[in-house]
Write a protein that holds these residues in place. Structure first.
Motif, PDB file in Angstrom:
ATOM      1  N   LEU A 217       0.874  -1.318  -0.099  1.00 51.47           N
ATOM      2  CA  LEU A 217       0.183   0.135  -0.098  1.00 51.47           C
ATOM      3  C   LEU A 217       0.884   1.325   0.103  1.00 51.47           C
ATOM      4  CD1 LEU A 217      -2.654   1.648   0.373  1.00 51.47           C
ATOM      5  CD2 LEU A 217      -2.341   1.175   2.661  1.00 51.47           C
ATOM      6  N   LEU A 218       2.042   1.356   0.944  1.00 49.85           N
ATOM      7  CA  LEU A 218       2.778   2.362   0.793  1.00 49.85           C
ATOM      8  C   LEU A 218       3.546   2.446  -0.539  1.00 49.85           C
ATOM      9  CD1 LEU A 218       3.960   2.136   4.460  1.00 49.85           C
ATOM     10  CD2 LEU A 218       2.497   3.639   3.488  1.00 49.85           C
ATOM     11  N   MET A 219       3.726   1.413  -0.869  1.00 47.42           N
ATOM     12  CA  MET A 219       4.726   1.477  -2.157  1.00 47.42           C
ATOM     13  C   MET A 219       3.870   1.936  -3.519  1.00 47.42           C
ATOM     14  SD  MET A 219       7.516   0.906  -3.724  1.00 47.42           S
ATOM     15  CE  MET A 219       8.626  -0.063  -3.152  1.00 47.42           C
ATOM     16  N   ALA A 220       2.493   1.700  -3.444  1.00 46.39           N
ATOM     17  CA  ALA A 220       1.735   2.447  -4.458  1.00 46.39           C
ATOM     18  C   ALA A 220       1.620   3.888  -4.182  1.00 46.39           C
ATOM     19  CB  ALA A 220       0.314   1.764  -4.449  1.00 46.39           C
ATOM     20  N   LEU A 221       1.480   4.346  -2.938  1.00 48.97           N
ATOM     21  CA  LEU A 221       1.451   5.676  -2.793  1.00 48.97           C
ATOM     22  C   LEU A 221       2.812   6.331  -3.079  1.00 48.97           C
ATOM     23  CD1 LEU A 221      -0.351   5.919   0.551  1.00 48.97           C
ATOM     24  CD2 LEU A 221      -1.304   6.652  -1.613  1.00 48.97           C
TER      25      LEU A 221
END
Length: 499
Positions: free
Chosen positions: A279-283
Motif C-alpha cells: 500500500l505504501l509503495m503504491a502511494l
C-alpha cells in the motif's frame, strides 16, 4: 598391472554472490531505464515515425501497460518454471523488442515493440529480485541487496532521461533502443555466467483463470488511467474501462479465495507486513513516476533546455538516490525501520514542496538542483525500506510472486498518480492561460502537480508511522516457533526494529 592414472579436473569455482548480485542488479537497471529513456526524445520520435500528439503518449504507455498488467503473472511464472530460466527468457525478449523498436519505420511497429518490451520486463523484474534475495539470508546481507536494488531502480529511471538526451542529440532517437538492446545482450551473458543454477523451481499449478482475470483487470485499469490524461475522465471508453477494472478485480478476489493454487494466495499476506508495504509503495509510486514526467517537461518547455542538458540535469537526483539507497540499511539499523522510513518520506515531501515554488523565469540552479537532491535522497531510502517491508517473512516458494506484487503496486500506483496529476496540471494550465503568459501558465500547472505530490507523500509518511508499527505488533515476529515450522531456512521471518 598398473592402471593409468587419471586426473579429475577441478570443479569450477562457484560464482561469488557479489558478482551474481551485480548481474541481477544490471537486469533491474535495464528495466527501469526503459521506463524513462524515451521521455526527452518523444518529439523526434513522433517526427521520425509519423505519430500524432495522442499517439506519442503510447510510446510510453504501451510499455507501462504491458509491464504493469503482467507483473503478477511474471512473478508466479518465475516461482513455478524457475527464476533463472524466466529471467533469461525475459531478457532475451526485452533485447529483441528493443532492437525492433530502434528499427521501426512505422508507428504501429514501434508501439507494438514497446508493448513486447513491457512483457519482457514483467518477467525480468520479479525473477531478478527473487534471485537476488535468495543470494543472501535475512540480516545485514539482505539489507545490502535491498540497498543495491533501491540504488539501481532510482538511478535507472533518472539515467534513462540522461541517456535518452545524449543519444538523441548525438546519433538520433533509434539509438535509444539500440543501446538498450546491446546492453541487455550483455546482461544476458552476465546472468548465464555469474548467476548460479539453483533448485528454485516450486511445485504447483499455474492459476490460468486468476491470471487471465487480473491481467485483463489491470490492463483495463492502466489503459483507462493513461487514456484519461488525453480524453478526460468522462470519456465513455475511459469510464467503461475503469468500471470493468473494478468488477474484474472484485471477481479476482473471489476467485483467489476459492482456488488451491491461487495466483495471489492469502498466505502471502499473513505476515502483516506485505499488505502495508505494498500500500505504501503504491502511494510512493504515484509520485515517483510523475516526478520523472513533470521535471523534464519543466526543464524543456519552461527553462528552454535541450534534451542533452535536461538529461544531464537528472544526474544530481540520480546520485542522491544512489546515496540514499546505499545508506538506508545502515540508517535503519541505527534509528529503526519505522523512524527511517518516516524521515525519508518527509525528506522527499520537503523536496517536492520546494519544487512547488518553481518560477517561469527561474533557472536550473535556483529552482531544480536543490530540491532534486532532497527528493532523490528521500526516495532512495524510502524505496529500500518499503521493498524490505513488502517481502519480509514471505515464504521462499512465493518470493517471485512477492517481487511481482511490489513492482505491480508501484507501477499501478504510478499510472494512477500520473493520470490524476497530469489531468490536474493540464486543467490548471488551461484555466491560467486566460490571464497568464504561456510559460507562466505551464509553470502554474507544474507547481500544482508538485504541491499535490508533496501532500501525498506527507500523508504517506503519517500512514507509514501507523501501519509499520501496527504490522510489527501483529506480524509473525510475535508468533512462537511452533506456530508454523519452516521447511526452509529462508522462510524464517526476520525481526526488524521499529523506531
Amino acid at each position: 598391472m598398473n592402471l593409468p592414472h587419471t586426473r579429475t579436473a577441478p570443479a569450477p569455482p562457484a560464482p561469488r554472490p557479489g558478482a551474481a548480485l551485480a548481474a541481477l542488479a544490471a537486469a533491474q537497471f535495464t528495466v527501469m531505464l526503459a521506463t524513462s529513456n524515451v521521455n526527452v526524445a518523444l518529439p523526434r520520435i513522433a517526427a521520425g515515425v509519423g505519430l500524432s500528439d495522442g499517439g506519442t503518449t503510447w510510446v510510453v504507455n504501451a510499455y507501462g501497460l504491458a509491464f504493469g498488467a503482467l507483473l503478477l503473472a511474471g512473478g508466479r511464472a518465475a516461482d513455478l518454471l524457475g527464476r533463472r530460466r524466466v529471467l533469461v527468457i525475459g531478457l532475451g525478449l526485452f533485447a529483441v523488442a528493443s532492437l525492433t523498436a530502434g528499427l521501426a519505420g512505422s508507428a504501429g511497429v514501434l508501439i507494438a515493440a514497446r508493448a513486447v518490451q513491457g512483457i519482457g520486463a514483467a518477467a525480468v523484474a520479479p525473477a531478478a529480485l527473487a534471485l537476488a534475495l535468495a543470494l543472501f539470508p535475512p540480516g545485514p546481507g539482505r539489507g545490502r541487496v535491498l540497498g543495491v536494488w533501491g540504488a539501481v531502480s532510482g538511478a535507472g529511471a533518472a539515467c534513462g532521461v540522461l541517456l535518452g538526451g545524449v543519444l538523441t542529440q548525438a546519433w538520433g532517437w533509434p539509438w535509444i533502443f539500440h543501446s538498450v538492446a546491446l546492453g541487455t545482450a550483455l546482461v544476458v551473458v552476465a546472468v548465464v555466467v555469474l548467476v548460479p543454477r539453483t533448485a528454485d523451481r516450486m511445485t504447483g499449478r499455474f492459476d490460468l483463470l486468476g491470471t487471465a482475470v487480473v491481467t485483463v483487470a489491470l490492463t483495463c485499469l492502466v489503459w483507462g488511467l493513461t487514456t484519461a490524461r488525453g480524453t478526460g475522465w468522462t470519456d465513455p471508453p475511459v469510464a467503461a474501462a475503469l468500471v470493468a477494472a473494478a468488477v474484474l478485480l472484485a471477481a479476482f478476489a473471489v476467485i483467489e479465495l476459492r482456488r488451491p493454487d491461487a495466483l495471489l494466495p492469502p498466505r502471502l499476506f499473513t505476515t502483516g507486513r506485505v499488505a502495508a508495504g505494498n500500500l505504501l509503495m503504491a502511494l510512493l509510486g504515484s509520485v515517483w513516476i510523475a516526478l520523472f514526467f513533470f521535471l523534464p517537461l519543466y526543464q524543456q518547455q519552461v527553462l528552454g533546455e535541450g534534451p542533452l542538458v535536461t538529461g544531464v540535469g537528472q544526474l544530481p537526483l540520480a546520485a542522491a538516490n544512489v546515496l540514499g539507497a546505499a545508506l538506508a540499511p545502515r540508517v535503519a539499523r541505527r534509528l529503526g525501520a519505522t523512524t527511517t522510513l518516516t524521515a525519508a518520506l518527509l525528506t522527499e515531501a520537503l523536496g517536492l514542496l520546494w519544487l512547488s515554488r518553481i518560477s517561469a523565469h527561474g533557472s536550473y540552479a535556483t529552482d531544480v538542483l536543490g530540491p532534486s537532491i532532497l527528493v532523490g535522497l528521500g526516495l532512495g531510502i524510502a524505496f529500500v525500506q518499503l521493498t524490505a517491508l513488502a517481502v519480509e517473512g514471505v515464504p521462499a516458494r512465493d518470493a517471485g510472486l512477492a517481487g511481482g506484487l511490489v513492482n505491480t503496486t508501484r507501477q499501478v500506483g504510478g499510472a494512477i498518480g500520473l493520470a490524476a496529476l497530469a489531468s490536474l496540471a493540464g486543467s490548471v494550465t488551461a484555466h491560467s492561460a486566460a490571464h497568464q503568459t504561456r510559460l507562466e501558465a505551464l509553470t502554474t500547472g507544474y507547481r500544482t502537480a508538485f504541491t499535490v505530490s508533496a501532500s501525498v507523500i506527507t500523508a504517506t509518511a503519517l500512514l507509514a508511522l501507523f501501519l509499520t508499527r501496527r504490522a510489527g505488533r501483529t506480524g509473525p515476529s510475535t508468533a512462537t516457533p511452533s506456530t508454523r515450522p519452516p521447511s526452509d531456512p529462508a522462510e524464517l521471518p526476520r525481526l526488524s526494529r521499529t523506531g
